[in-house]
Scaffold this motif. Structure first.
Motif, short mmCIF file in Angstrom:
data_model
loop_
_atom_site.label_atom_id
_atom_site.label_comp_id
_atom_site.label_asym_id
_atom_site.label_seq_id
_atom_site.Cartn_x
_atom_site.Cartn_y
_atom_site.Cartn_z
N SER A 23 -3.36 1.77 -4.16
CA SER A 23 -2.21 1.77 -5.06
C SER A 23 -2.11 0.47 -5.84
CB SER A 23 -0.92 1.99 -4.25
OG SER A 23 0.22 1.85 -5.06
N ALA A 24 -2.42 -0.64 -5.20
CA ALA A 24 -2.28 -1.96 -5.83
C ALA A 24 -3.64 -2.50 -6.26
CB ALA A 24 -1.59 -2.93 -4.88
N ARG A 25 -4.51 -1.64 -6.74
CA ARG A 25 -5.84 -2.11 -7.11
C ARG A 25 -5.81 -3.15 -8.22
NH1 ARG A 25 -6.45 3.48 -9.15
NH2 ARG A 25 -6.43 3.52 -11.43
N GLU A 26 -4.78 -3.09 -9.07
CA GLU A 26 -4.71 -4.07 -10.16
C GLU A 26 -4.48 -5.49 -9.62
OE1 GLU A 26 -2.08 -2.98 -13.29
OE2 GLU A 26 -3.16 -1.14 -13.77
N LYS A 27 -3.90 -5.61 -8.44
CA LYS A 27 -3.77 -6.92 -7.80
C LYS A 27 -5.15 -7.53 -7.57
CE LYS A 27 -3.08 -6.66 -3.42
NZ LYS A 27 -4.45 -7.03 -2.95
N ASP A 28 -6.09 -6.72 -7.06
CA ASP A 28 -7.44 -7.20 -6.82
C ASP A 28 -8.14 -7.53 -8.13
OD1 ASP A 28 -6.91 -6.56 -4.14
OD2 ASP A 28 -7.58 -4.51 -4.45
N GLU A 29 -7.90 -6.71 -9.14
CA GLU A 29 -8.51 -6.99 -10.45
C GLU A 29 -7.95 -8.28 -11.04
OE1 GLU A 29 -9.48 -2.41 -11.90
OE2 GLU A 29 -7.57 -3.33 -12.47
N ASP A 30 -6.66 -8.51 -10.82
CA ASP A 30 -6.03 -9.71 -11.38
C ASP A 30 -6.60 -10.97 -10.73
OD1 ASP A 30 -4.10 -11.12 -12.98
OD2 ASP A 30 -2.91 -11.37 -11.16
N ILE A 31 -6.81 -10.93 -9.41
CA ILE A 31 -7.39 -12.09 -8.73
C ILE A 31 -8.74 -12.45 -9.32
CG2 ILE A 31 -8.42 -12.85 -6.54
CD1 ILE A 31 -6.15 -11.37 -5.11
N ARG A 32 -9.54 -11.44 -9.61
CA ARG A 32 -10.88 -11.68 -10.14
C ARG A 32 -10.87 -11.99 -11.63
NH1 ARG A 32 -14.71 -9.77 -6.34
NH2 ARG A 32 -16.30 -9.63 -7.96
N ALA A 33 -9.87 -11.48 -12.34
CA ALA A 33 -9.82 -11.68 -13.79
C ALA A 33 -9.69 -13.16 -14.14
CB ALA A 33 -8.65 -10.89 -14.38
N LEU B 293 1.37 -0.13 -10.37
CA LEU B 293 0.91 0.56 -9.16
C LEU B 293 0.42 1.96 -9.51
CD1 LEU B 293 3.74 -0.50 -6.69
CD2 LEU B 293 1.53 -1.60 -7.09
N HIS B 294 -0.49 2.47 -8.71
CA HIS B 294 -1.08 3.78 -8.97
C HIS B 294 -0.79 4.71 -7.79
CE1 HIS B 294 -3.52 2.41 -12.45
NE2 HIS B 294 -3.46 1.25 -11.83
N PRO B 295 -0.54 5.99 -8.06
CA PRO B 295 -0.53 6.64 -9.38
C PRO B 295 0.83 6.66 -10.05
CG PRO B 295 -0.33 8.28 -7.67
CD PRO B 295 -0.42 6.97 -6.96
N SER B 296 1.83 6.00 -9.45
CA SER B 296 3.19 6.10 -9.96
C SER B 296 3.37 5.41 -11.30
CB SER B 296 4.17 5.49 -8.96
OG SER B 296 3.96 4.08 -8.85
N ARG B 297 2.52 4.42 -11.61
CA ARG B 297 2.64 3.58 -12.80
C ARG B 297 3.94 2.78 -12.78
NH1 ARG B 297 -1.87 2.34 -14.52
NH2 ARG B 297 -1.08 1.85 -16.60
N GLN C 57 0.84 -1.18 0.00
CA GLN C 57 0.00 0.00 0.00
C GLN C 57 0.88 1.24 0.00
OE1 GLN C 57 -3.08 -0.91 -0.12
NE2 GLN C 57 -2.62 -3.05 0.29
N GLY C 58 0.31 2.36 -0.36
CA GLY C 58 0.96 3.66 -0.22
C GLY C 58 2.33 3.75 -0.83
N GLY C 59 2.56 4.63 -1.78
CA GLY C 59 3.86 4.83 -2.38
C GLY C 59 4.28 3.70 -3.29
N GLY C 60 3.44 2.71 -3.47
CA GLY C 60 3.73 1.63 -4.40
C GLY C 60 4.83 0.70 -3.95
N ALA C 61 5.18 0.68 -2.69
CA ALA C 61 6.27 -0.19 -2.23
C ALA C 61 5.76 -1.60 -2.04
CB ALA C 61 6.82 0.33 -0.90
#
Length: 526
Positions: A287-297, A199-203, A17-21
């Motif tokens: 920040s790591a919302r794509e992780k959650d999307e990937d689990i569901r994808a 990661l968001h918003p750093s990409r 979370q936070g800062g994309g770490a």
């Protein structure tokens, strides 16, 4: 006399979370020493008041001991509660939340289950996949500590201020209606691990899993998927789909190899208009919302394809470097998937333990009920195979061994195939063979019966245990056709009487062997 023979045919942490770490969750050395010291002390105190229960891991040679002494039992529970509270505090701190949450634990030894109850102040939500990648590794660690103390635990449930997550999120955590199982399966989806996300918003592009001992699950598990795909196509005859790309070309957006990208990006390329499949949280602040999307994808893709089974392959992780072994998970709201999960474990255990050097590799005796989104969303039977722990040095060595990889995936395929065809997974064993008497200068056909499900071709090995004559010749014979019986043709050549004691066993194409059976063959004068 000459006696001869012929044989006849027969999860640690994800993107932070936070800062994309990326954060690794580690139990402190002091905490682990404290827990294990307490558990060892408890075992010593009640050495004279133990009774035996079934083993937790199939590789264990002794029964698990369960503590009866109330004082020691209470001390073990207190240690587990302190460990759970410590893990939760660190987890919340990593999210920037500085607060203490009470934790209590109850064990039911009749059902071999544990309930972990969190007090007010902690409620995982949809963003972050309900903290499954924190809670499930916590459950693995606490299960390990409980079992080390002699408490036989299999399933672990979490309560949040007295209620399960499903009571807070009944619509989102509901299990979709399951499709009616077909009598003959034709297709499967293999989902092998995680992969890069942005990661968001750093990409910034990051792998989803840590590599504490140098093994990167995101890049290792796809090779296990390749192995399993070939086996399922060849042995089970299914069409196999993959949730991740196996292309070595570069993904244009990240510049990383396609084979290292998560399923989310593979599906984005295949179905750009189907944002409901791979982009379920576009407005999430995580920040790591794509992780959650990937689990569901991954299960979304399985539903889109309409496959008959979804097999997810992962390596496991724990706060404790001592936790190790193969495990299989099914969703607790889909108990109908448990027979598949148990059959896969049985297949893995049989084939892995048949390999030299892996005879005692820990393989859990029973599958575990959990709440992974990956096997909840699929409308078909869906299980998660955690092949080994990337946080344990011995398991890491195994994970990088092609022999282990092949054996583990042969076991997965075999367990699936037996379940799909309605066969029970059972230990390969020869039935006892009777002693026989054969007139000299004649022969006798002896059927060889066995239990289990060997992978053909099989070899019947016949060796000499003892021989009263000089001409007792051992022999091995390969049997190619499962529809034909395995049988021995025993010969008594020459004119003299005598006896040989044979020892025989069956060995299949995966290296699985039976115990030896011995019998006497006597050549007699008539």
């Amino acid at each position: 006399m000459s006696i001869g023979v012929r044989l006849m045919r027969n999860r640690w942490r994800t993107a932070g979370q936070g800062g994309g770490a990326l954060h690794e969750r580690r139990v402190s050395h002091h905490m682990e020493k404290s827990i294990m010291k307490g558990l060892k002390l408890g075992s010593t105190v009640v050495a004279c008041s133990l009774f035996f229960a079934s083993p937790v891991f199939a590789s264990e040679t002794q029964s698990t001991k369960v503590v009866e002494d109330p004082g020691v039992y209470a001390e073990v529970i207190a240690l587990l509660e302190r460990e759970a509270a410590s893990q939760l505090t660190r987890h919340l701190q990593e999210r920037g939340e500085l607060r203490q949450v009470s934790v209590s634990i109850r064990l039911d030894m009749k059902t071999r289950s544990m309930k972990i109850s969190f007090g007010p102040g902690y409620l995982p939500g949809p963003e972050g996949s309900y903290d499954e990648l924190f809670l499930i590794p916590m459950a693995s660690t606490l299960r390990f500590y409980a079992e080390k103390s002699g408490l036989d635990v299999n399933d672990i449930d979490f309560l949040f201020d007295g209620k399960a997550l499903e009571e807070y999120y009944p619509e989102d955590l509901a299990v979709p209606s399951q499709v009616r199982a077909k009598s003959t399966h034709t297709s499967a989806l293999i989902s092998a691990s995680h992969g890069y996300i942005s990661l968001h918003p750093s990409r910034e592009w990051k792998f989803q899993r840590p590599a504490p001992l140098g093994v990167q699950e995101d890049t290792l598990s796809p090779a296990y998927g390749d192995e399993l795909q070939g086996l399922i196509e060849q042995r089970s005859g299914l069409t196999v789909h993959r949730a991740r790309s196996r292309s070595t070309e570069l993904h244009p957006e990240s510049g990383k190899p396609w084979e290292h990208m998560s399923s989310r990006y593979h599906l984005k390329a295949l179905f750009p208009e189907r944002t409901d499949m791979w982009n379920e949280y576009p407005n999430s602040p995580e920040s790591a919302r794509e992780k959650d999307e990937d689990i569901r994808a991954r299960p979304n893709y399985a539903n889109h394809l309409g496959v008959d089974v979804m097999l997810s392959l992962h390596t496991n992780g724990s706060d404790s470097a001592s936790v190790r072994g193969a495990e299989v998970y099914y969703h607790r709201e889909k108990p109908q998937d448990k027979p598949l999960a148990d059959s896969i474990l049985c297949g893995m255990r049989e084939v892995i333990h048949a390999q030299p050097g892996y005879e005692s590799f820990p393989v859990r005796a029973e599958s575990v009920a959990e709440g992974h989104g990956e096997n909840r969303i699929g409308t078909m039977p869906s299980v998660i195979v955690e092949t080994a722990y990337h946080s344990n040095p011995e398991d890491v060595a195994a994970l990088q061994d092609p022999v282990f990889r092949s054996a583990a995936m042969k076991g997965v395929e075999k367990g699936y195939r037996l379940w799909a065809t309605g066969k029970a997974c059972e230990t390969l064993a020869l039935d006892p063979l009777p002693d026989v008497q054969i007139p000299v200068r004649s022969s006798l056909i002896v059927p060889v019966a066995f239990k289990g499900n060997p992978q053909y071709p099989v070899v019947l090995e016949l060796g000499v245990a003892s021989c009263m004559e000089r001409s007792c010749t051992p022999s091995d014979k390969e049997f190619l056709d499962p529809s034909q019986p395995v049988q021995l043709e025993l010969l008594c050549n020459g004119g003299g009487a005598g006896t040989v004691r044979w020892r025989t066993r069956l060995r299949d194409a995966d290296g699985v062997v039976t115990e030896f059976q011995e019998f006497n063959q006597s050549c007699v004068l008539t």
